[in-house]
Scaffold this motif. Structure first.
Motif, PDB file in Angstrom:
ATOM      1  N   MET A   1      12.619  86.365 -63.882  1.00  0.00           N
ATOM      2  CA  MET A   1      11.809  85.767 -62.804  1.00  0.00           C
ATOM      3  C   MET A   1      11.786  86.629 -61.656  1.00  0.00           C
ATOM      4  N   GLU A   2      10.618  86.949 -61.141  1.00  0.00           N
ATOM      5  CA  GLU A   2      10.242  87.700 -60.001  1.00  0.00           C
ATOM      6  C   GLU A   2      10.515  87.041 -58.652  1.00  0.00           C
ATOM      7  N   ARG A   3      11.507  87.465 -57.867  1.00  0.00           N
ATOM      8  CA  ARG A   3      11.414  86.580 -56.424  1.00  0.00           C
ATOM      9  C   ARG A   3      10.473  87.028 -55.645  1.00  0.00           C
ATOM     10  N   LYS A   4       9.703  85.999 -54.825  1.00  0.00           N
ATOM     11  CA  LYS A   4       8.776  86.233 -53.865  1.00  0.00           C
ATOM     12  C   LYS A   4       9.336  85.863 -52.345  1.00  0.00           C
ATOM     13  N   ALA A   5       9.128  86.623 -51.408  1.00  0.00           N
ATOM     14  CA  ALA A   5       9.238  86.314 -50.049  1.00  0.00           C
ATOM     15  C   ALA A   5       8.853  85.055 -49.606  1.00  0.00           C
ATOM     16  N   LYS A   6       9.406  84.089 -49.022  1.00  0.00           N
ATOM     17  CA  LYS A   6       8.697  83.006 -48.351  1.00  0.00           C
ATOM     18  C   LYS A   6       8.521  83.289 -46.774  1.00  0.00           C
ATOM     19  N   ASN A   7       7.295  83.084 -46.462  1.00  0.00           N
ATOM     20  CA  ASN A   7       7.020  83.136 -44.898  1.00  0.00           C
ATOM     21  C   ASN A   7       6.486  81.850 -44.403  1.00  0.00           C
ATOM     22  N   SER A   8       6.713  81.694 -43.198  1.00  0.00           N
ATOM     23  CA  SER A   8       6.065  80.451 -42.408  1.00  0.00           C
ATOM     24  C   SER A   8       4.803  80.404 -42.788  1.00  0.00           C
ATOM     25  N   PHE A   9       4.209  79.246 -42.708  1.00  0.00           N
ATOM     26  CA  PHE A   9       2.625  78.896 -42.759  1.00  0.00           C
ATOM     27  C   PHE A   9       2.238  79.072 -41.205  1.00  0.00           C
ATOM     28  N   GLY A  10       2.115  80.242 -40.658  1.00  0.00           N
ATOM     29  CA  GLY A  10       1.955  80.390 -39.289  1.00  0.00           C
ATOM     30  C   GLY A  10       0.536  80.327 -38.632  1.00  0.00           C
ATOM     31  N   ALA A  11       0.531  80.361 -37.387  1.00  0.00           N
ATOM     32  CA  ALA A  11      -0.538  79.958 -36.659  1.00  0.00           C
ATOM     33  C   ALA A  11      -1.774  81.076 -37.081  1.00  0.00           C
ATOM     34  N   ARG A  12      -1.433  82.315 -37.176  1.00  0.00           N
ATOM     35  CA  ARG A  12      -2.457  83.329 -37.158  1.00  0.00           C
ATOM     36  C   ARG A  12      -3.174  83.046 -38.694  1.00  0.00           C
ATOM     37  N   LEU A  13      -2.383  82.579 -39.736  1.00  0.00           N
ATOM     38  CA  LEU A  13      -3.063  82.340 -41.006  1.00  0.00           C
ATOM     39  C   LEU A  13      -4.042  81.207 -40.767  1.00  0.00           C
ATOM     40  N   ILE A  14      -3.664  80.351 -40.146  1.00  0.00           N
ATOM     41  CA  ILE A  14      -4.676  79.074 -39.788  1.00  0.00           C
ATOM     42  C   ILE A  14      -5.847  79.426 -38.885  1.00  0.00           C
ATOM     43  N   VAL A  15      -5.742  80.278 -37.822  1.00  0.00           N
ATOM     44  CA  VAL A  15      -6.823  80.756 -37.217  1.00  0.00           C
ATOM     45  C   VAL A  15      -7.824  81.508 -38.023  1.00  0.00           C
ATOM     46  N   GLY A  16      -7.187  82.312 -38.687  1.00  0.00           N
ATOM     47  CA  GLY A  16      -7.847  83.171 -39.910  1.00  0.00           C
ATOM     48  C   GLY A  16      -8.791  82.318 -40.664  1.00  0.00           C
ATOM     49  N   ILE A  17      -8.252  81.388 -41.044  1.00  0.00           N
ATOM     50  CA  ILE A  17      -8.967  80.819 -42.186  1.00  0.00           C
ATOM     51  C   ILE A  17      -9.976  79.984 -41.370  1.00  0.00           C
ATOM     52  N   VAL A  18      -9.737  79.155 -40.112  1.00  0.00           N
ATOM     53  CA  VAL A  18     -10.708  78.494 -39.468  1.00  0.00           C
ATOM     54  C   VAL A  18     -11.875  79.458 -39.014  1.00  0.00           C
ATOM     55  N   PHE A  19     -11.494  80.572 -38.293  1.00  0.00           N
ATOM     56  CA  PHE A  19     -12.609  81.504 -37.767  1.00  0.00           C
ATOM     57  C   PHE A  19     -13.313  82.071 -39.062  1.00  0.00           C
ATOM     58  N   THR A  20     -13.005  82.198 -40.026  1.00  0.00           N
ATOM     59  CA  THR A  20     -13.754  82.743 -41.219  1.00  0.00           C
ATOM     60  C   THR A  20     -14.604  81.561 -41.687  1.00  0.00           C
ATOM     61  N   PHE A  21     -14.152  80.581 -41.692  1.00  0.00           N
ATOM     62  CA  PHE A  21     -15.169  79.330 -42.193  1.00  0.00           C
ATOM     63  C   PHE A  21     -16.226  79.192 -41.032  1.00  0.00           C
ATOM     64  N   ILE A  22     -15.785  79.120 -39.825  1.00  0.00           N
ATOM     65  CA  ILE A  22     -16.837  79.089 -38.912  1.00  0.00           C
ATOM     66  C   ILE A  22     -17.854  80.113 -38.910  1.00  0.00           C
ATOM     67  N   GLY A  23     -17.386  81.360 -38.836  1.00  0.00           N
ATOM     68  CA  GLY A  23     -17.973  82.665 -39.122  1.00  0.00           C
ATOM     69  C   GLY A  23     -19.178  82.466 -40.078  1.00  0.00           C
ATOM     70  N   ILE A  24     -18.697  82.277 -41.373  1.00  0.00           N
ATOM     71  CA  ILE A  24     -19.834  82.006 -42.476  1.00  0.00           C
ATOM     72  C   ILE A  24     -20.864  80.900 -42.390  1.00  0.00           C
ATOM     73  N   ILE A  25     -20.471  79.879 -41.814  1.00  0.00           N
ATOM     74  CA  ILE A  25     -21.153  78.498 -41.293  1.00  0.00           C
ATOM     75  C   ILE A  25     -22.186  79.188 -40.384  1.00  0.00           C
ATOM     76  N   TYR A  26     -21.917  79.811 -39.344  1.00  0.00           N
ATOM     77  CA  TYR A  26     -22.905  80.236 -38.341  1.00  0.00           C
ATOM     78  C   TYR A  26     -23.717  81.308 -38.781  1.00  0.00           C
ATOM     79  N   LEU A  27     -23.305  82.302 -39.708  1.00  0.00           N
ATOM     80  CA  LEU A  27     -24.117  83.173 -40.299  1.00  0.00           C
ATOM     81  C   LEU A  27     -25.251  82.481 -41.259  1.00  0.00           C
ATOM     82  N   ALA A  28     -24.896  81.724 -41.959  1.00  0.00           N
ATOM     83  CA  ALA A  28     -25.363  80.818 -42.982  1.00  0.00           C
ATOM     84  C   ALA A  28     -26.620  80.143 -42.273  1.00  0.00           C
ATOM     85  N   VAL A  29     -26.405  79.473 -41.187  1.00  0.00           N
ATOM     86  CA  VAL A  29     -27.353  78.747 -40.459  1.00  0.00           C
ATOM     87  C   VAL A  29     -28.419  79.640 -39.610  1.00  0.00           C
ATOM     88  N   GLY A  30     -27.516  80.654 -38.977  1.00  0.00           N
ATOM     89  CA  GLY A  30     -28.261  81.521 -37.847  1.00  0.00           C
ATOM     90  C   GLY A  30     -29.465  82.767 -38.545  1.00  0.00           C
TER      91      GLY A  30
END
Length: 165
Positions: A1-30
């Motif tokens: 079984m191949e081991r994988k590195a565990k990383n924290s669920f960081g703020a940069r990941l959360i901000v990236g997901i939220v900003f991408t989602f907001i950007g898609i919505i704004y583009l889809a509407v605008g």
């Protein structure tokens, strides 16, 4: 079984997901509004709306790419990197982060190289007190050759499996 590195669920990941989602919505509407609204003021508004969406989308994608690169680098170090053995010097709370009104714990390790230089390494965030489980232990730190800037602390190797109920 191949081991994988565990990383924290960081703020940069959360901000990236939220900003991408907001950007898609704004583009889809605008973007459709620009083509279907007849007057000039409405087109200016939809252009600004779409432009803001593009900025959010680009920033979100950049944050997500940085997180993916970090995860890949940690996995590469875990599989292909050299490791050094560092002693645990302290276990402390990270007061810069708070989740559900609780601060995570971090393990600080100390390594002294052949030239006498002391290197300090910090683990990922742990949301339980690992102190009683890590007394007097050493940890493998995977590094990329002599470059200690990029590292992965394999804290999971010395921690027992912890299940919270």
């Amino acid at each position: 079984m191949e081991r994988k590195a565990k990383n924290s669920f960081g703020a940069r990941l959360i901000v990236g997901i939220v900003f991408t989602f907001i950007g898609i919505i704004y583009l889809a509407v605008g973007t459709p509004l620009y083509f279907f609204l007849p007057d000039r003021n409405s087109r200016i508004f939809s252009s600004v709306f779409s432009g803001l969406g593009m900025v959010f989308l680009i920033l979100g994608i950049v944050f997500l790419i940085l997180e993916i690169q970090k995860k890949r680098r940690c996995n590469r170090l875990l599989h292909d990197g050299n490791y050094i053995t560092a002693e645990i010097s302290e276990i402390s709370l990270d007061y810069g982060i708070r989740v559900n009104r609780r601060h995570p714990y971090v393990v600080i390790c100390r390594y002294q190289d052949m030239e006498g230089t002391v290197h300090m390494f910090k683990s990922r965030n742990l949301y339980f007190n690992p102190g009683p489980l890590l007394q007097g232990q050493t940890v493998k730190i995977y590094v990329d050759g002599k470059d200690f800037r990029h590292y992965y602390m394999d804290i999971d190797e010395v921690l027992p499996k912890v299940i919270r109920h």
